[in-house]
Scaffold this motif. Sequence first.
Motif, PDB file in Angstrom:
ATOM      1  N   CYS A  37       0.856  -1.190   0.000  1.00 16.57           N
ATOM      2  CA  CYS A  37       0.000   0.000   0.000  1.00 16.57           C
ATOM      3  C   CYS A  37       0.890   1.237   0.000  1.00 16.57           C
ATOM      4  CB  CYS A  37      -0.905   0.016   1.225  1.00 16.57           C
ATOM      5  SG  CYS A  37      -2.257  -1.168   1.139  1.00 16.57           S
ATOM      6  N   PRO A 110      -3.997   3.365  -1.991  1.00 23.09           N
ATOM      7  CA  PRO A 110      -5.275   3.549  -1.284  1.00 23.09           C
ATOM      8  C   PRO A 110      -5.951   4.895  -1.517  1.00 23.09           C
ATOM      9  CG  PRO A 110      -3.653   2.544   0.171  1.00 23.09           C
ATOM     10  CD  PRO A 110      -2.917   2.975  -1.067  1.00 23.09           C
ATOM     11  N   ALA A 123      -7.666   8.049   2.346  1.00 24.48           N
ATOM     12  CA  ALA A 123      -7.559   6.704   1.775  1.00 24.48           C
ATOM     13  C   ALA A 123      -8.916   6.024   1.671  1.00 24.48           C
ATOM     14  CB  ALA A 123      -6.633   5.853   2.630  1.00 24.48           C
ATOM     15  N   HIS A 124      -9.108   5.282   0.588  1.00 23.40           N
ATOM     16  CA  HIS A 124     -10.258   4.392   0.476  1.00 23.40           C
ATOM     17  C   HIS A 124      -9.926   3.111   1.252  1.00 23.40           C
ATOM     18  CE1 HIS A 124     -12.095   6.929  -2.581  1.00 23.40           C
ATOM     19  NE2 HIS A 124     -10.918   6.999  -3.176  1.00 23.40           N
ATOM     20  N   THR A 125     -10.941   2.338   1.570  1.00 17.17           N
ATOM     21  CA  THR A 125     -10.735   1.169   2.431  1.00 17.17           C
ATOM     22  C   THR A 125     -10.657  -0.157   1.674  1.00 17.17           C
ATOM     23  OG1 THR A 125     -13.128   1.037   2.791  1.00 17.17           O
ATOM     24  CG2 THR A 125     -11.834   2.281   4.418  1.00 17.17           C
ATOM     25  N   THR A 128      -7.558  -2.431   2.382  1.00 17.81           N
ATOM     26  CA  THR A 128      -7.619  -3.073   3.699  1.00 17.81           C
ATOM     27  C   THR A 128      -8.602  -4.239   3.692  1.00 17.81           C
ATOM     28  OG1 THR A 128      -7.057  -1.020   4.832  1.00 17.81           O
ATOM     29  CG2 THR A 128      -8.178  -2.701   6.122  1.00 17.81           C
ATOM     30  N   TYR A 129      -9.732  -4.040   3.027  1.00 15.15           N
ATOM     31  CA  TYR A 129     -10.713  -5.121   2.930  1.00 15.15           C
ATOM     32  C   TYR A 129     -10.088  -6.345   2.260  1.00 15.15           C
ATOM     33  CZ  TYR A 129     -14.632  -7.897   1.261  1.00 15.15           C
ATOM     34  OH  TYR A 129     -15.478  -8.942   0.982  1.00 15.15           O
ATOM     35  N   ILE A 176     -12.033  -2.443   9.380  1.00 15.44           N
ATOM     36  CA  ILE A 176     -11.441  -2.028   8.097  1.00 15.44           C
ATOM     37  C   ILE A 176     -10.866  -0.618   8.206  1.00 15.44           C
ATOM     38  CG2 ILE A 176     -11.956  -1.479   5.683  1.00 15.44           C
ATOM     39  CD1 ILE A 176     -14.079  -3.733   5.793  1.00 15.44           C
ATOM     40  N   GLN A 177     -11.609   0.278   8.832  1.00 16.14           N
ATOM     41  CA  GLN A 177     -11.135   1.654   8.983  1.00 16.14           C
ATOM     42  C   GLN A 177      -9.933   1.723   9.910  1.00 16.14           C
ATOM     43  OE1 GLN A 177     -12.533   4.399   7.212  1.00 16.14           O
ATOM     44  NE2 GLN A 177     -10.507   5.144   7.869  1.00 16.14           N
ATOM     45  N   THR A 180      -6.937   0.628   7.948  1.00 14.55           N
ATOM     46  CA  THR A 180      -6.625   1.672   6.963  1.00 14.55           C
ATOM     47  C   THR A 180      -5.892   2.825   7.620  1.00 14.55           C
ATOM     48  OG1 THR A 180      -8.588   1.101   5.654  1.00 14.55           O
ATOM     49  CG2 THR A 180      -7.616   3.268   5.275  1.00 14.55           C
ATOM     50  N   ASP A 181      -6.387   3.257   8.787  1.00 15.38           N
ATOM     51  CA  ASP A 181      -5.738   4.349   9.518  1.00 15.38           C
ATOM     52  C   ASP A 181      -4.320   3.957   9.942  1.00 15.38           C
ATOM     53  OD1 ASP A 181      -8.039   5.825   9.227  1.00 15.38           O
ATOM     54  OD2 ASP A 181      -8.781   5.435  11.253  1.00 15.38           O
TER      55      ASP A 181
END
Length: 196
Positions: A37, A110, A123-125, A128-129, A176-177, A180-181
């Motif tokens: 990523c 992302p 960022a989109h998630t 991470t998904y 997921i968030q 991502t964070d």
Amino acid sequence: MLYRTFRLFFRIIFTFFFRWEIKGAQHVPKQGPVLLCANHISNWDPPLVGSSLRRKVHFMAKEELFHIPLLSFLIRNFGAFPVKRGSGDKRALRTALDLLAEQKVLGVFPEGTRSKTGELGKAHTGATYMALKSKAPIVPVAIIGPYRLFRKIQIVFGPPISMEPYLKEKITSDTIQQVTDRVMGDIASMIAAERK
């Protein structure tokens, strides 16, 4: 064979025209599925990431690029596959998950689009998904530019983030968030450390 040729070609370009510096490549597992990523600052980013590693890196690329015959041929051979942006492309998601199931390396940006300022965007998630779904570790990647002829461009690979601690319960939007964070925070920290 073509991939190796392209990788060598870009390594020559980045070595002689951009004075590239690679750090932390040892953090990328030598085998097994991996999700890279990275932040996104230029169209040069995919070949920069791909040519930095010995393992072949597969990328999602916007579908429009595959409508240009010569470019389509080149990017397909450099490991790219099409994605319809902004539509939740299930076919692209399936391709990505299949690649990870085949123990391959997938590169994702992302933010979804290039940053015009060079600063990290939201960022989109989706990445991470995919990592949680496939249980593939995420390696955060910081690209530190800008790309200017005969100026240094840096690419820094951070320690892999295991998905195991996040899979103890059902995958939720909060989980997921959270991941991502964590990924974007690691990228931000690497950029800040190199700019000191």
